[in-house]
Design an enzyme around this catalytic site. Structure first.
Site, PDB file in Angstrom:
ATOM      1  N   HIS A 194       4.492 -42.380 100.683  1.00  0.00           N
ATOM      2  CA  HIS A 194       3.866 -42.277 102.007  1.00  0.00           C
ATOM      3  C   HIS A 194       4.920 -42.504 103.090  1.00  0.00           C
ATOM      4  O   HIS A 194       6.027 -42.945 102.788  1.00  0.00           O
ATOM      5  CB  HIS A 194       2.752 -43.325 102.145  1.00  0.00           C
ATOM      6  CG  HIS A 194       3.280 -44.721 102.052  1.00  0.00           C
ATOM      7  ND1 HIS A 194       3.489 -45.364 100.843  1.00  0.00           N
ATOM      8  CD2 HIS A 194       3.702 -45.589 103.009  1.00  0.00           C
ATOM      9  CE1 HIS A 194       3.999 -46.569 101.071  1.00  0.00           C
ATOM     10  NE2 HIS A 194       4.146 -46.726 102.372  1.00  0.00           N
ATOM     11  N   HIS A 216      10.931 -42.230 107.330  1.00  0.00           N
ATOM     12  CA  HIS A 216      11.510 -42.017 106.005  1.00  0.00           C
ATOM     13  C   HIS A 216      10.439 -42.245 104.943  1.00  0.00           C
ATOM     14  O   HIS A 216       9.382 -42.795 105.222  1.00  0.00           O
ATOM     15  CB  HIS A 216      12.681 -42.973 105.758  1.00  0.00           C
ATOM     16  CG  HIS A 216      12.252 -44.400 105.630  1.00  0.00           C
ATOM     17  ND1 HIS A 216      11.955 -45.187 106.731  1.00  0.00           N
ATOM     18  CD2 HIS A 216      12.045 -45.172 104.536  1.00  0.00           C
ATOM     19  CE1 HIS A 216      11.578 -46.389 106.309  1.00  0.00           C
ATOM     20  NE2 HIS A 216      11.629 -46.406 104.978  1.00  0.00           N
TER      21      HIS A 216
END
Length: 183
Positions: free
Chosen positions: A40, A123
């Site tokens: 995620h 990220h």
């Protein structure tokens, strides 16, 4: 309840990343690789949140999602935070993603939840190294990865249960989700 707020890439985008990292996973079993089924993009880590604050932040996050449009994103290449974290970068509507993360943090603060006050660095964490790990060869090996574009259409409030997953990893459980419906 330990919580964070996230955007989740679609399964086919995650499958591309899984295929791109397969050789690295096999070659470096000494790293603690994150499980692909839990990949995620964290927007904000909320930490331990009581029931009242959770209810308040849920209402605020629903309003936040309604003000933000879906985001065109892609996963690309790799990077590292020191010798501790290997990640893949996010490409696409980064201004929109940063704006969404800032709004999520503001919603948490209004619900009296303390959140970190540092720049948002989009990220997806791939692995964590132990002291002395050299992640540079992995960054180089994944530098050419270019995932397809995808649309982030939802924001998720996620529960993190440390040690409750396979091999005592964390287990992430969606609590609530809201569509990104702004324009």
């Amino acid at each position: 309840m330990r919580l964070f707020v996230a955007v989740t890439p679609p399964v086919d985008a995650l499958d591309e990343l899984r295929a791109a990292t397969a050789a690295a996973r096999s070659a470096h079993p000494d790293l603690r690789w994150t499980r692909p089924d839990q990949w995620h993009l964290t927007l904000a880590f909320l930490g331990d949140v009581g029931d009242d604050a959770r209810a308040d932040v849920a209402v605020r996050l629903g309003r936040t999602a309604a003000r933000h449009a879906p985001l065109e994103l892609a996963l690309r290449g790799a990077g590292r935070f020191g010798e501790r974290v290997l990640w893949t970068r996010v490409d696409g509507d980064l201004a929109g993603l940063r704006g969404l993360a800032a709004s999520v943090r503001a919603a948490a603060r209004k619900a009296r939840i303390a959140v970190e006050d540092r720049p948002y660095r989009p990220h997806l964490t791939l692995a964590r190294g132990r002291d002395g790990a050299d992640l540079r060869p992995l960054v180089d090996a994944l530098a050419g990865f270019a995932g397809r574009r995808w649309t982030a259409t939802e924001v998720h409030l996620v529960r993190s249960r440390l040690g409750a997953g396979p091999d005592r990893t964390a287990r992430y459980e969606p609590v609530t989700s809201w569509p990104l419906t702004g324009s």
